[in-house]
Write a protein that holds these residues in place. Structure first.
Motif, short mmCIF file in Angstrom:
data_model
loop_
_atom_site.label_atom_id
_atom_site.label_comp_id
_atom_site.label_asym_id
_atom_site.label_seq_id
_atom_site.Cartn_x
_atom_site.Cartn_y
_atom_site.Cartn_z
N ASN A 16 3.29 25.40 58.98
CA ASN A 16 2.11 26.25 59.01
C ASN A 16 2.17 27.40 58.00
O ASN A 16 1.29 28.24 57.97
N LEU A 17 3.20 27.41 57.17
CA LEU A 17 3.31 28.46 56.16
C LEU A 17 2.12 28.41 55.21
O LEU A 17 1.57 29.45 54.84
N HIS A 18 1.70 27.22 54.82
CA HIS A 18 0.57 27.07 53.90
C HIS A 18 -0.70 27.67 54.50
O HIS A 18 -1.48 28.32 53.82
N SER A 19 -0.89 27.46 55.80
CA SER A 19 -2.08 27.97 56.48
C SER A 19 -2.09 29.50 56.48
O SER A 19 -3.10 30.13 56.19
N MET A 20 -0.94 30.11 56.80
CA MET A 20 -0.86 31.57 56.80
C MET A 20 -1.08 32.12 55.40
O MET A 20 -1.68 33.18 55.23
N ALA A 21 -0.60 31.39 54.39
CA ALA A 21 -0.75 31.84 53.00
C ALA A 21 -2.15 31.61 52.45
O ALA A 21 -2.51 32.15 51.41
N GLY A 22 -2.94 30.79 53.15
CA GLY A 22 -4.30 30.50 52.68
C GLY A 22 -4.36 29.50 51.55
O GLY A 22 -5.22 29.59 50.67
N VAL A 23 -3.43 28.53 51.57
CA VAL A 23 -3.43 27.49 50.54
C VAL A 23 -3.45 26.11 51.22
O VAL A 23 -3.13 25.99 52.40
N GLU A 24 -3.82 25.10 50.44
CA GLU A 24 -3.77 23.74 50.96
C GLU A 24 -2.32 23.30 51.08
O GLU A 24 -1.48 23.68 50.28
N ARG A 25 -2.06 22.44 52.06
CA ARG A 25 -0.72 21.90 52.22
C ARG A 25 -0.41 20.95 51.06
O ARG A 25 -1.26 20.17 50.64
N THR A 26 0.81 21.02 50.56
CA THR A 26 1.24 20.08 49.53
C THR A 26 1.58 18.77 50.24
O THR A 26 2.53 18.69 51.01
N ASP A 27 0.78 17.75 50.00
CA ASP A 27 1.01 16.48 50.70
C ASP A 27 0.85 15.28 49.77
O ASP A 27 0.73 14.16 50.21
N ASP A 28 0.86 15.53 48.47
CA ASP A 28 0.74 14.43 47.53
C ASP A 28 2.12 14.03 47.02
O ASP A 28 3.14 14.58 47.41
N GLU A 29 2.14 13.04 46.15
CA GLU A 29 3.40 12.51 45.62
C GLU A 29 4.18 13.54 44.80
O GLU A 29 5.40 13.59 44.85
#
Length: 198
Positions: free
Chosen positions: A39-52
């Motif tokens: 949930n760090l990405h959510s708190m930071a206000g960025v999209e989660r890195t989930d690509d290759e």
């Protein structure tokens, strides 16, 4: 690599990871090491890195901070290899560790150069903080200190229980917590105490 750890969920590890990442006067890679509930990405206000490519996402309000989420579906061995690759990055890394004392919590502690333990001033959180510090030491990773969240003062017993100095306290403030000047000032003081020699 600096691990931000604590045995109990909800004590402020993620807030501390992001708060310290923004307070350090360096390029920082804020890394989420929680494979189950990142949930760090959510708190930071960025999209989660989930690509290759797993390229870090730049923090929208701080160009010196990039946020990296764990690869989805990664197994234990690959997860440790991934963390070691992150540790070899040219930027300093601050890692948000998962709660608990299982393998998921142990892996980032084993890879890190040092650990900061986060706790609140309640008996369950303090007991878990002491266990986390003991686990880090058993893995050969030094505990540089403790951050006490949602508090203005920390009793001396905290240092004795965790076996590490209290680096600072972070006051309980309204959400968004990291936008509050007293919280930002607290993390700035703590970052000055830690430095980036770890």
């Amino acid at each position: 690599m600096l691990a931000i750890a604590g045995g109990k969920g909800g004590t402020g590890k993620t807030t501390t990871t992001l708060g310290l990442s923004r307070a350090f006067d360096e390029e920082i890679l804020a890394v989420d090491a929680d494979r189950d509930m990142p949930n760090l990405h959510s708190m930071a206000g960025v999209e989660r890195t989930d690509d290759e490519t797993l390229e870090p996402r730049r923090h929208p309000d701080d160009p010196t901070v990039s946020v990296l989420s764990p690869p989805p579906g990664i197994d234990d061995d690959a997860f440790e290899r991934w963390l070691r690759t992150v540790a070899d990055d040219n930027r300093h890394a601050v890692v948000d560790c998962p709660a608990g004392a299982g393998p998921d919590a142990a892996t980032p502690l084993r890879v890190a150069d040092a650990v900061v333990v986060v706790t609140q001033l309640c008996a369950p959180a303090l007991r878990d903080a002491a266990k986390t510090a003991a686990m880090a030491r058993a893995l050969g990773t030094p505990v540089v200190g403790t951050v006490v969240s949602r508090a203005r003062l920390a009793p001396g017993a905290v240092e004795e229980l965790v076996g590490a100095p209290v680096l600072g306290t972070v006051p309980d403030e309204a959400s968004p917590v990291l936008a509050q000047p007293p919280v930002r000032a607290a993390y700035s003081r703590i970052s000055d105490t830690i430095g980036l020699k770890t």
